[in-house]
Design a protein around this motif. Structure first.
Motif, PDB file in Angstrom:
ATOM      1  N   THR A 167       0.828  -1.202   0.000  1.00  0.00           N
ATOM      2  CA  THR A 167       0.000   0.000   0.000  1.00  0.00           C
ATOM      3  C   THR A 167       0.867   1.259   0.000  1.00  0.00           C
ATOM      4  N   PRO A 168       0.262   2.409  -0.280  1.00  0.00           N
ATOM      5  CA  PRO A 168       1.025   3.659  -0.162  1.00  0.00           C
ATOM      6  C   PRO A 168       1.641   3.830   1.223  1.00  0.00           C
ATOM      7  N   GLU A 169       0.946   3.368   2.252  1.00  0.00           N
ATOM      8  CA  GLU A 169       1.459   3.486   3.624  1.00  0.00           C
ATOM      9  C   GLU A 169       2.736   2.672   3.813  1.00  0.00           C
ATOM     10  N   LEU A 170       2.781   1.472   3.206  1.00  0.00           N
ATOM     11  CA  LEU A 170       3.985   0.648   3.310  1.00  0.00           C
ATOM     12  C   LEU A 170       5.190   1.404   2.769  1.00  0.00           C
ATOM     13  N   PHE A 171       5.059   2.008   1.599  1.00  0.00           N
ATOM     14  CA  PHE A 171       6.199   2.679   0.977  1.00  0.00           C
ATOM     15  C   PHE A 171       6.503   4.017   1.667  1.00  0.00           C
ATOM     16  N   LYS A 172       5.485   4.639   2.253  1.00  0.00           N
ATOM     17  CA  LYS A 172       5.720   5.867   3.012  1.00  0.00           C
ATOM     18  C   LYS A 172       6.502   5.567   4.282  1.00  0.00           C
ATOM     19  N   ASN A 173       6.149   4.470   4.960  1.00  0.00           N
ATOM     20  CA  ASN A 173       6.775   4.141   6.242  1.00  0.00           C
ATOM     21  C   ASN A 173       8.112   3.418   6.089  1.00  0.00           C
ATOM     22  N   ARG A 174       8.277   2.648   5.008  1.00  0.00           N
ATOM     23  CA  ARG A 174       9.449   1.781   4.895  1.00  0.00           C
ATOM     24  C   ARG A 174      10.217   1.977   3.586  1.00  0.00           C
ATOM     25  N   GLY A 175       9.859   2.985   2.825  1.00  0.00           N
ATOM     26  CA  GLY A 175      10.430   3.157   1.496  1.00  0.00           C
ATOM     27  C   GLY A 175      11.843   3.690   1.469  1.00  0.00           C
ATOM     28  N   ASP A 176      12.379   4.164   2.606  1.00  0.00           N
ATOM     29  CA  ASP A 176      13.734   4.741   2.615  1.00  0.00           C
ATOM     30  C   ASP A 176      14.739   3.843   3.330  1.00  0.00           C
ATOM     31  N   LEU A 177      14.423   2.568   3.502  1.00  0.00           N
ATOM     32  CA  LEU A 177      15.271   1.687   4.312  1.00  0.00           C
ATOM     33  C   LEU A 177      16.234   0.844   3.480  1.00  0.00           C
ATOM     34  N   GLY A 178      16.014   0.795   2.170  1.00  0.00           N
ATOM     35  CA  GLY A 178      16.804  -0.099   1.330  1.00  0.00           C
ATOM     36  C   GLY A 178      18.168   0.451   0.973  1.00  0.00           C
ATOM     37  N   LEU A 179      18.874  -0.278   0.113  1.00  0.00           N
ATOM     38  CA  LEU A 179      20.208   0.108  -0.343  1.00  0.00           C
ATOM     39  C   LEU A 179      20.072   1.089  -1.500  1.00  0.00           C
ATOM     40  N   ASN A 180      20.828   2.179  -1.443  1.00  0.00           N
ATOM     41  CA  ASN A 180      20.655   3.248  -2.432  1.00  0.00           C
ATOM     42  C   ASN A 180      21.387   3.007  -3.748  1.00  0.00           C
ATOM     43  N   ALA A 181      21.902   1.813  -3.953  1.00  0.00           N
ATOM     44  CA  ALA A 181      22.656   1.518  -5.179  1.00  0.00           C
ATOM     45  C   ALA A 181      21.769   1.707  -6.413  1.00  0.00           C
ATOM     46  N   PRO A 182      22.266   2.438  -7.433  1.00  0.00           N
ATOM     47  CA  PRO A 182      21.484   2.652  -8.655  1.00  0.00           C
ATOM     48  C   PRO A 182      21.769   1.595  -9.729  1.00  0.00           C
ATOM     49  N   ASP A 183      22.548   0.565  -9.402  1.00  0.00           N
ATOM     50  CA  ASP A 183      23.089  -0.343 -10.421  1.00  0.00           C
ATOM     51  C   ASP A 183      22.045  -1.091 -11.253  1.00  0.00           C
ATOM     52  N   PRO A 184      20.996  -1.675 -10.638  1.00  0.00           N
ATOM     53  CA  PRO A 184      20.159  -2.596 -11.421  1.00  0.00           C
ATOM     54  C   PRO A 184      19.103  -1.900 -12.281  1.00  0.00           C
ATOM     55  N   ILE A 185      18.923  -2.439 -13.473  1.00  0.00           N
ATOM     56  CA  ILE A 185      17.780  -2.116 -14.326  1.00  0.00           C
ATOM     57  C   ILE A 185      17.000  -3.421 -14.488  1.00  0.00           C
ATOM     58  N   PHE A 186      15.789  -3.460 -13.955  1.00  0.00           N
ATOM     59  CA  PHE A 186      14.951  -4.659 -14.058  1.00  0.00           C
ATOM     60  C   PHE A 186      14.029  -4.511 -15.270  1.00  0.00           C
ATOM     61  N   ILE A 187      14.021  -5.517 -16.142  1.00  0.00           N
ATOM     62  CA  ILE A 187      13.055  -5.557 -17.241  1.00  0.00           C
ATOM     63  C   ILE A 187      12.060  -6.661 -16.913  1.00  0.00           C
ATOM     64  N   VAL A 188      10.805  -6.271 -16.731  1.00  0.00           N
ATOM     65  CA  VAL A 188       9.773  -7.210 -16.270  1.00  0.00           C
ATOM     66  C   VAL A 188       8.658  -7.286 -17.306  1.00  0.00           C
ATOM     67  N   ASP A 231       1.673   1.324 -10.634  1.00  0.00           N
ATOM     68  CA  ASP A 231       1.645   2.709 -11.137  1.00  0.00           C
ATOM     69  C   ASP A 231       0.934   3.636 -10.166  1.00  0.00           C
ATOM     70  N   GLU A 232      -0.059   3.078  -9.458  1.00  0.00           N
ATOM     71  CA  GLU A 232      -0.830   3.897  -8.510  1.00  0.00           C
ATOM     72  C   GLU A 232      -0.052   4.159  -7.226  1.00  0.00           C
ATOM     73  N   VAL A 233       0.573   3.120  -6.672  1.00  0.00           N
ATOM     74  CA  VAL A 233       1.235   3.289  -5.370  1.00  0.00           C
ATOM     75  C   VAL A 233       2.701   3.712  -5.505  1.00  0.00           C
ATOM     76  N   LEU A 234       3.285   3.509  -6.686  1.00  0.00           N
ATOM     77  CA  LEU A 234       4.678   3.908  -6.928  1.00  0.00           C
ATOM     78  C   LEU A 234       4.743   4.706  -8.227  1.00  0.00           C
ATOM     79  N   PRO A 235       4.140   5.891  -8.251  1.00  0.00           N
ATOM     80  CA  PRO A 235       4.084   6.656  -9.496  1.00  0.00           C
ATOM     81  C   PRO A 235       5.481   6.964 -10.040  1.00  0.00           C
ATOM     82  N   GLU A 236       5.626   6.739 -11.348  1.00  0.00           N
ATOM     83  CA  GLU A 236       6.862   7.031 -12.098  1.00  0.00           C
ATOM     84  C   GLU A 236       8.038   6.122 -11.722  1.00  0.00           C
ATOM     85  N   TYR A 237       7.779   5.069 -10.953  1.00  0.00           N
ATOM     86  CA  TYR A 237       8.861   4.128 -10.620  1.00  0.00           C
ATOM     87  C   TYR A 237       9.082   3.129 -11.754  1.00  0.00           C
TER      88      TYR A 237
END
Length: 669
Positions: free
Chosen positions: A410-431, A584-590
């Motif tokens: 949910t938006p709340e999950l990413f608001k509360n926990r969205g800044d805890l990960g590793l800031n590495a810009p290395d990966p490009i995921f194609i899904v 797209d709704e909960v992670l706009p432009e990601y």
């Protein structure tokens, strides 16, 4: 038969067995025939025919027993005990050669049938086949060393009763926690059930307890290759080759590892050495030529790949994988003689299911290339039906996974926990979905000087599997993951991100960015955002009919079990659209969506969009992607080595008259 009557039938089958054990053969036959009138369940009919045949043999009604076995084999041609029983009937009729053939068929289908091995020792001795006597005695000795519970497990595994086998094996290990063979068997069951994280843990634990156990280490090696952990596999194969330097299977495993690591020249040299060694021993192996072909194909040497695949089917005329590998080059055209051979081979009695499926898919491709579309669809349909029946896929589970992602990410999950990960810009995921153009997007981006192409990496799927866990699943239909993304310790997100970067380093070269093109990662974009917030995600999207039908006519190595049924693949596509809309709704432009049709219509515009999204300067090499030399191990490898073409976008229309179930699910008129 409904589920409520199944226990009744089980108890009646047990009663029949007791009648046979107490020599009440006529009574057992009559009761079994009555039960046959009460059930339409194929599996139960098979069991009843088997018990009837056994009773008839004991009653010395050999002709009737033989007829009963033939009826059983019409329902299940791979029933190992039916061939064993056929062997006993032939023995009773003093037909030794036929008995030997029957027992050999039995152990080929189920190598744990002790009784068949015992009979074969005597039959080989009578035929003066002393080499076979020794081999059979050795195998029988190994079987007899197994505890009865584990012997039962092996029998159940070969009969395809994996869940029952798993249950017995786990019970055995509860009381024998350090039993290496038990751990290896449970790992093998896990691999068959695609629970790879459990299997990996079991085999690693077994090797800690018994570092010199060759079988456990070779099993671990094969699993690591299967899940794409080639660097770890390299360590294991070196250890095995140190112990057994002349072992051909280990040499070939090393060549496969080197192929996975991109060391194609070394790999092909090893394959060729293994082929030469097998020929010197007068036992050429078709599979070695097949794997050599795969290495050549990954490198882009399609002429040598084709020659290797052709040599494989010359050595083994019913080798489905050789024919399918030729079809899977996408550019090969079968001759009349090859099409005839494929059709003749796929009807052979006793042909392995895998070969039969591969031959149907290859025949479908052959007819499609000849524009004989109805015949092509029949072959594709036959292959898909067999594969769908075999894999036991349930589309409801995917739809449930999507519903859980929507519910908990949910938006709340990413608001509360969205800044805890590793800031590495290395990966490009194609899904996205397979056959949606992801290999083309990867080839375009990997042609940039700042981007390394890798492969379909299993790391995110493996992490999701570990988070999902297996406890309480029988009592709770909802798994722990993704619900536990709200609950796990905050520091885990950065740890998981670092683990991903570390584990994937082996697939990279020197570029600052790299691509993971595992399409199934669309299910886990929320997890990716939490552990790698600066990663880039590109959704490779293709129009629904073109995408779904392209998947339907593709036989995948593994992991795309939804694709073998038109309704399933349509529902999967709809579930994918639903989840991508949620991201797209909960992670706009990601996530950047790139439509395959737009790439075909206006390549440069879409290339610039992707490069801008990834923060990269434009390079002409991305437009000239087909000139880029790199190893590619997906079905589209030959297609992306050519300039872009539009012919594939409407291929499904040739089959439109057969695709009503798919159009209905996709709501297309």
């Amino acid at each position: 038969m409904n589920k409520s009557t199944q226990p009744i039938m089980a108890s009646q089958l047990k009663s029949l067995q007791q009648l046979i054990q107490t020599a009440k053969f006529d009574q057992a036959i009559k009761q079994a025939e009555q039960l046959q009138q009460q059930t339409t369940d194929t599996e139960q009919q098979v069991e009843l025919w088997y018990l009837i045949a056994v009773a008839q043999r004991y009653e010395k009604s050999f002709s009737q027993a033989f007829i009963s076995i033939q009826e059983l084999l019409k329902l299940n041609s791979s029933h190992s005990r039916a061939y064993q029983e056929q062997g006993y009937i032939n023995l009773a009729l003093k037909q030794s050669t036929a008995a030997k053939t029957s027992f050999e068929q039995a152990i080929q289908l189920n190598p744990s049938l002790v009784a068949s091995w015992q009979e074969l020792i005597q039959l080989y001795r009578e035929a003066k086949q002393m080499d076979e006597v020794q081999k059979t005695a050795n195998h029988l000795a190994k079987l007899k060393q197994l505890p009865p519970a584990l012997l039962a497990v092996t029998e159940l595994m070969h009969e395809g009763k994996l869940l029952k086998a798993e249950q017995i094996c786990r019970q055995f290990l509860q009381n024998n926690k350090r039993h290496i063979e038990g751990m290896c068997l449970l790992a093998e069951i896990g691999i068959e059930l695609k629970i790879y994280d459990d299997a990996e843990f079991l085999l690693a634990s077994a090797l800690e307890l018994a570092p010199t156990h060759i079988y456990a280490r070779s099993q671990y090696l094969n699993l690591l290759i299967r899940i794409g952990k080639y660097k770890a596999a390299e360590q294991q194969v070196e250890t095995l080759l140190h112990e057994q330097p002349e072992n051909l299977s280990f040499k070939v495993a090393k060549a496969n590892v080197l192929t996975g690591l991109g060391e194609i020249s070394q790999a092909t040299t090893l394959f060729e050495q293994a082929i030469a060694q097998s020929e010197l021993q007068n036992s050429p192996v078709a599979g070695f030529h097949l794997q050599l072909g795969h290495a050549f194909k990954a490198k882009g040497d399609i002429t040598k790949a084709i020659a290797a695949y052709q040599q494989a089917y010359k050595l083994e005329p019913s080798y489905g994988d050789a024919f399918w590998s030729l079809a899977n080059t996408k550019t090969y055209r079968f001759s009349d003689e090859e099409i005839t051979q494929m059709q003749d081979q796929q009807d052979l009695e006793g042909l392995a299911l895998t070969d039969k499926i591969q031959l149907h898919f290859a025949t479908g491709k052959a007819y499609e290339d000849r524009q004989e579309y109805s015949q092509a669809f029949r072959s594709y349909q036959q292959g898909n039906d067999l594969q769908h029946a075999h894999n036991g896929f349930d589309i409801n589970k995917i739809e449930q996974q999507v519903a859980e992602q929507v519910k908990y990410c949910t938006p709340e999950l990413f608001k509360n926990r969205g800044d805890l990960g590793l800031n590495a810009p290395d990966p490009i995921f194609i899904v996205g979905l397979p056959r949606a153009g992801s290999t083309l997007l990867e080839q375009i981006l990997a042609s940039h000087s700042q981007v390394d192409g890798t492969m379909e990496l299993h790391n995110i799927l493996g992490l999701a599997a570990r988070l999902r866990g297996r406890s309480n699943q029988s009592n709770n239909p909802e798994s722990q993951y993704p619900k536990n993304l709200n609950e796990i310790k905050p520091e885990y997100f950065q740890r998981f991100g670092q683990q991903f970067i570390d584990e994937t380093q082996v697939y990279r070269e020197q570029a600052p960015l790299f691509i993971d093109k595992m399409p199934n990662n669309f299910l886990h974009i929320g997890l990716i955002r939490l552990i790698l917030p600066n990663a880039k995600i590109i959704d490779a999207r293709r129009s629904p009919m073109a995408c779904c039908f392209s998947g339907f006519k593709q036989l995948f190595a593994e992991g795309q079990d939804f694709s073998y049924n038109l309704e399933d693949i349509g529902r999967y596509y709809q579930a994918y659209l639903k989840l991508m809309a949620h991201w797209d709704e909960v992670l706009p432009e990601y996530v950047l969506t790139v439509n395959h049709e737009d790439v075909v219509d206006d390549l440069e515009t879409q290339v610039r969009r992707m490069l801008d999204f990834c923060g990269l300067e434009f390079e002409q090499s991305c437009l000239d992607f087909h000139k880029t030399k790199r190893n590619i191990k997906t079905p589209s490898s030959e297609q992306v080595r050519q300039p872009i073409y539009k012919s594939a976008t409407e291929q499904w229309r040739h089959f439109e008259q057969h695709l009503a179930p798919l159009k209905k699910v996709l709501n297309i008129d």
